[in-house]
Each structure stands twice: as structure tokens, then as C-alpha cells.
Scaffold this active site. Structure first.
Site, PDB file in Angstrom:
ATOM      1  N   LYS A 124    -110.368 -23.120  99.854  1.00  0.00           N
ATOM      2  CA  LYS A 124    -109.090 -24.027  99.598  1.00  0.00           C
ATOM      3  C   LYS A 124    -108.483 -22.996  98.599  1.00  0.00           C
ATOM      4  O   LYS A 124    -109.131 -22.597  97.528  1.00  0.00           O
ATOM      5  CB  LYS A 124    -109.567 -25.490  99.134  1.00  0.00           C
ATOM      6  CG  LYS A 124    -107.977 -26.156  98.774  1.00  0.00           C
ATOM      7  CD  LYS A 124    -108.709 -27.603  98.341  1.00  0.00           C
ATOM      8  CE  LYS A 124    -107.373 -28.515  98.167  1.00  0.00           C
ATOM      9  NZ  LYS A 124    -107.923 -29.802  97.566  1.00  0.00           N
ATOM     10  N   SER A 129    -105.798 -33.639 100.235  1.00  0.00           N
ATOM     11  CA  SER A 129    -105.358 -32.514 100.173  1.00  0.00           C
ATOM     12  C   SER A 129    -105.857 -31.121 100.795  1.00  0.00           C
ATOM     13  O   SER A 129    -105.264 -29.941 100.990  1.00  0.00           O
ATOM     14  CB  SER A 129    -104.830 -32.017  98.790  1.00  0.00           C
ATOM     15  OG  SER A 129    -106.136 -31.829  98.119  1.00  0.00           O
ATOM     16  N   SER A 157    -109.757 -36.122  98.572  1.00  0.00           N
ATOM     17  CA  SER A 157    -108.990 -34.888  99.131  1.00  0.00           C
ATOM     18  C   SER A 157    -110.065 -34.063  99.902  1.00  0.00           C
ATOM     19  O   SER A 157    -109.595 -33.238 100.789  1.00  0.00           O
ATOM     20  CB  SER A 157    -108.471 -34.021  98.050  1.00  0.00           C
ATOM     21  OG  SER A 157    -107.387 -34.280  97.757  1.00  0.00           O
TER      22      SER A 157
END
Lengths: 96, 498
Positions: B79, B154, B178
Site C-alpha cells: 500500500k 482504504s 482499512s
């Protein structure tokens, strides 16, 4: 309880955010809804409850106070929008 | 079976046994990315050349009998919230579009030491704020099961790239769900460890008392292996926990005996989608068939979790994101243009202060601005006690609810999300309704306890549903073993999108 545009303007200044009039309108209404929602917390009886700032409560984590190499200056400045190889540069803070 | 459909544990084992090379594995995933990512949009950067070079070096070392790391040759994605030395780390934000960190996050350094191969950086909601990946400043990511739907957020890029077979593993971060929520919506397995289990050094901060790094993979065995590599104390993060790391990958396949699972009645009240409820209830029957006892528990403060979470998260974010001032790194407005425009509504501000205000206005997207505003408001004079302090007190009451529940049960089980994935654009204009969908996941961040999302079925529309398991703090081993029992008895995690 909804928020006034003036209150939101003041918060934007505290947050150092320049908002357009349109943004100010939408944030005022959205923030008002969110604040109304979180208002429910005031109904919880928290008399005598200690605030919990961290999930795993640890205290006083020390390390030896020893001199160690730090980030070299050129690496620290490498991402700066403006610098003069020694310092970060910003617009004049004091008078002309 | 194709390499891109092979689990991380099996890939590592095959690499050790010489059934395939790191270059072959890396090439398979890079080809898959070239073919598939144009329609998914998971990757912000693909580091194809660097990945192949890294894989070649690992193969060469192995061929000459030199020692290699525990994950030698395993490709994975990161990420874009994890700092990677001298490579862009954008956090999905214009603010950091050109930022190249001078150091690696500790988790990245550990993966490097373990000889994992980095495929690239994946998409996310800006500064990890959001539940749909639509808050990325750069691109939308689509759900591999239905391209009209969001992948969740996210860590949407992480879940989508694993679901689409573009990486066997991705490392995400979880501040309020997330990792677990996108894992549920994309039909993969996502773990949020105990707060402090994995060092946060080099994880760009959103809400420091809640943030935790976690792996996404296709099975519980895979995330157990990654946790084993990532966990541990780090002198660079004083909140990282100084405790030994159990050999999760060796114990994960040991079923738990006399398992008692708790279900919270608060988790089955209004708003739960019918298909989600049936899938979760069916999962409970699977556990019963494995000898587990199901017991109802109560979490009386559960209805206040979302409000508590958003106050604390936004207060911490408004403080953390104050560092983006256009001075040290990140976006700076065009100062000469700003000065040429002369006065504006903020007439009494100095040019430096105007530079801050305008740089931040240009660098941050709408959701980040909203959260900074909410946090600034809740921390401002006259409101601090009513909002922030009250939220910290309710946070303790929520933790006490869980402590009490865990006296009676080994693990808590329930849904990850009240619904399956929704369409792109559906909730963009309604932030509060997006916040409310986090009601099942935020508590684990407030309390610090570990939690995992595992696939447990599909809606009638063919979208994945996730089962949420939670354990007391530091009980990852129990959590992983309990979650593996379910995966070993079901095949939901082996389903792949067409």
C-alpha cells in the site's frame, strides 16, 4: 445543533486550510451532520471513567541517550519545495 | 495450477524445493498485472525491472547455496502509505505526489531482509481516509468481482490486487477497518494485528493510536506467515510491543479444542443485509459442526463505537497532518502567483501563513479536509472536553465491554460489513453514511485487539461476504488458528473472480 458558516470559517483558519466559498458551504453542512451524529456520545455516563488515549497502555519507554548518525542534510533537504542547500526557504516572515 | 493462483505459503515452498524460480514467479505476476490491471486500477506504480533484478539475485544466491530469507522470491505489493526509500510514496495524495522518502519503513526493511520481491505500490484512499478507495487523488480501483463496484478501502488496492491474482500478498494498513473491510468486499483474507504488534515506523501517520499494518492474502496460512515476518519490537517505534513473536506459521493449522465463540446481539440488529446475515449464520453452523459452542454476549457500548472512533481518528489526523505545511516536503503553492494576486479573504495573514493555507488547500482532497476540520473543531477551545475527552472515556468503556466478553468466549464472530460492495459513486456525496458502514470494524482499533476478515460466502448478486473474528490483545495465534479452522472446512477463500 448545526454549525454556522462563521464557526466553520474560524475552524478552517485554525486548520490552516483556505476553503473556496463552495467548499465552505458543503463542509458546513456535512460537518453539521457529522457533529450532530457524534453528539450522541454526550448521553453516555462516563462519571469516574479514566480517558483511554492508547490501546496498549505503555509508559516511559526509554532508550540510551547516545549520539547516533542522523539524516544527512542533503537527504533532509531533498524533498523540500525550496531550499538553498543549507536551509529550507519560505516567503519573508518579517517586514520587507 | 497457475503460479498466480498459488498461495504464498505454497509459492515459498515451491521456491525452496526448486519447482520454480523467483524470476518465473515474478514474471507470472508481472504478466498478470499487465493483462489485468488496466481494468482494475490497483497499482499506482509497477516496479517490473527492479522486481526482476531482485528475483534474479535471489535465484543466483540460492543456486550457489548461499542463505536466503524466509520469503525468498515471494512477490508482494505495498500500500502506498508505506515508506520505500528513494521511491515515490504518495499516500494517494497530491500532497505527496513527488515525495521520495529517505528511508524504508521497518516493515519494508523486514520484507527486504526476508528477500520478498516488491512488485509495486498500490492504490488507497488519500492518507488512508475512506472506505471505498474513491478518495485516491490518482485513480479509482475496481472490485475484481464486479467492475462497477468499489473494492473497499482504504487498502482497496491491496485487496483488489490479491483478489485479481496480481499479487499473492499485499501489505496494507488498518486504522478503522482499512485492511479487513476491503478484504471482505474482495473475497480475500485480511488481518489487523494487535496495536503495536508490527512497527509503525515509516507508516505515514493517520491516527497514531489506531494505525496498524496488516497483511492481505488468499488464506489464513498466508497472512500467518507474513505476520511472523513483520511482527516484533522496533526501537524506532516506542509503541511497538516488546514481546516474543510466536511461530504463527507453524501453529496456524492446529485446530482449537473446546472453542467457544461469542456473537454480539448488537451485531445482528437493524441495517444488516439479509445475504450477509445468512452467510454469517451459516459460518456459525460450520463452527458448530467443528465442535465449537456459540454463546451470545453483549457489547452495550457498541452503538457508540463509530462516533467515538471518528472523533478520536479525526482529532489525531488533524494533529498528524499539521506537518504538511509546504516547507519541508510535500506540495507548496506557487508563491509568486499567490503574492501577485495580492490580498484575499485572509488579509491579516502573513505571506508564510497564506502559503500554508493555500498549499494545504491545493494538496488535500475533500475527505482529508473534512476530517482535519472535524478534528480541529473537536480539539478547539471550549469543545475539547465535550468531544475528545468524552470520546477517550467512551473508548475505555468499549474496551471494558470486550474484556468482559472475552472472559466468557475465546473469539468473537460476526459480519465485517453490514452489506457487500456498493457501486462506485454511490456514497461519495454522503460521508456520514460511509462512516456508519464501519460500525463492526472500528472497535478493534479502539481497543487494540487483533481481528481478521475471512471469506464466508456470496450475495445473490455474486459479491463476496466477509466473516469477522476478533481475539483479545496479543492473541493472534488463537485468532489465526480459529480462522484457519473455518477455511479448512470451507472453500470460499479458493473462489476467484472470472
Amino acid at each position: 445543533m448545526s454549525l454556522s458558516r462563521e464557526a466553520v470559517t474560524k475552524v478552517a483558519l485554525l486548520a490552516r486550510l483556505e476553503l473556496t466559498p463552495e467548499e465552505l458551504d458543503s463542509i458546513t453542512s456535512q460537518l453539521g451532520q457529522i457533529v450532530d451524529y457524534v453528539q450522541q456520545l454526550s448521553s453516555v455516563d462516563t462519571e469516574g471513567v479514566e480517558p483511554m488515549a492508547h490501546a496498549m497502555e505503555q509508559h516511559n519507554v526509554f532508550r540510551a541517550d547516545e549520539v547516533r548518525p542522523s539524516l544527512p542534510r542533503e537527504e533532509a533537504l531533498a524533498n523540500a519545495p525550496r531550499h538553498n542547500d543549507e536551509y529550507y526557504r519560505v516567503p519573508a516572515v518579517l517586514g520587507d | 495450477m497457475q503460479l498466480t493462483e498459488t498461495s504464498a505459503v505454497d509459492l515459498v515452498e515451491g521456491l525452496q524445493a526448486g519447482r520454480w524460480t523467483a524470476v518465473e514467479v515474478a514474471r507470472s505476476f508481472l504478466e498478470r498485472i499487465s493483462g489485468k490491471d488496466p481494468e482494475i486500477g490497483a497499482f499506482l506504480q509497477v516496479h517490473a525491472d527492479a522486481a526482476l533484478e531482485q528475483a534474479e539475485r535471489i535465484d543466483a544466491r540460492r543456486a550457489t547455496g548461499k542463505s536466503v530469507g524466509k520469503l525468498a522470491g515471494l512477490p508482494l505489493s505495498l500500500k502506498d502509505v508505506l515508506c520505500t526509500r528513494s521511491q515515490p510514496t504518495t499516500c494517494g495524495s497530491r500532497m505527496l505526489e513527488n515525495f521520495q522518502p529517505p528511508f524504508d519503513a521497518t516493515s519494508v526493511a523486514k520484507l527486504r531482509d526476508a528477500d520478498a520481491v516488491f512488485l509495486g505500490k498500490v492504490n488507497m484512499d488519500e492518507f488512508a481516509m475512506g472506505s471505498s478507495c474513491e478518495n485516491s487523488a490518482f485513480q479509482a480501483t475496481r472490485n475484481p468481482w464486479n467492475l462497477e463496484c468499489i473494492p473497499g478501502g482504504s487498502s482497496g488496492g491491496s485487496a483488489a490486487c490479491v483478489a485479481a491474482g496480481m499479487a499473492p500478498i499485499s501489505i496494507g494498513s488498518d486504522t478503522g477497518g482499512s485492511v479487513r473491510q476491503p478484504a471482505a468486499l474482495c473475497g480475500v483474507t485480511g488481518l489487523k494485528p494487535t496495536y503495536g504488534r508490527i512497527s509503525r515506523y515509516g507508516l505515514v501517520a493517520f491516527a497514531s493510536s489506531l494505525d496498524q499494518i496488516g497483511p492481505v492474502g488468499t488464506s489464513v496460512r498466508d497472512v500467518a506467515l507474513l505476520l511472523e515476518v513483520l511482527a516484533g519490537h522496533d526501537p524506532l517505534d516506542s509503541t511497538s510491543i516488546d514481546a516474543p513473536v510466536p511461530p504463527y506459521s507453524q501453529t496456524v493449522e492446529q485446530p482449537l479444542k473446546n472453542l467457544t465463540l461469542g456473537i454480539a446481539k448488537e451485531h445482528f440488529e437493524s441495517g444488516l443485509d439479509g445475504d450477509v446475515e445468512s452467510a454469517v449464520r451459516e459460518a456459525l453452523r460450520v463452527y458448530e459442526s467443528l465442535g465449537a459452542t456459540i454463546k451470545e454476549v453483549s457489547l452495550p457500548h457498541a452503538p457508540h463505537a463509530v462516533g467515538t472512533y471518528y472523533i478520536i481518528a479525526c482529532c489525531e489526523c488533524s494533529s498528524n497532518l499539521a506537518r504538511y505545511d509546504g516547507v519541508h516536503y510535500g506540495h507548496r503553492t506557487d508563491v509568486s502567483q499567490m503574492l501577485a494576486e495580492g490580498g484575499n479573504s485572509n488579509d491579516d495573514l502573513t505571506p508564510l501563513e497564506r502559503m500554508y493555507c493555500r498549499s494545504r488547500a491545493e494538496g488535500f482532497g475533500p475527505e482529508v479536509k473534512r476530517r482535519i476540520m472535524l478534528g480541529t473543531y473537536a480539539l478547539s477551545a471550549g469543545y475539547y472536553d465535550a468531544y475528545y475527552l468524552q470520546a477517550l472515556k467512551v473508548r475505555r468503556l468499549i474496551r471494558q465491554d470486550f474484556d468482559k466478553a472475552f472472559e466468557e468466549v475465546d473469539l468473537l464472530v460476526g459480519p465485517v460489513m453490514p452489506t457487500a460492495a456498493y457501486k462506485l459513486g454511490e456514497k461519495v456525496e454522503d460521508p456520514l453514511s460511509m462512516y456508519l458502514s464501519d460500525l463492526f470494524t472500528v472497535s478493534a482499533n479502539l481497543t487494540g485487539q487483533p481481528a481478521i476478515s475471512v471469506p464466508c460466502g456470496f450475495t445473490s448478486g455474486g459479491l463476496p461476504i466477509g466473516l469477522h473474528l476478533q481475539a483479545p490483545p496479543m492473541e493472534e495465534e488463537r485468532l489465526l488458528r480459529g480462522a484457519w479452522m473455518f477455511q479448512n472446512a470451507t472453500d470460499w477463500h479458493q473462489r476467484r473472480p472470472q
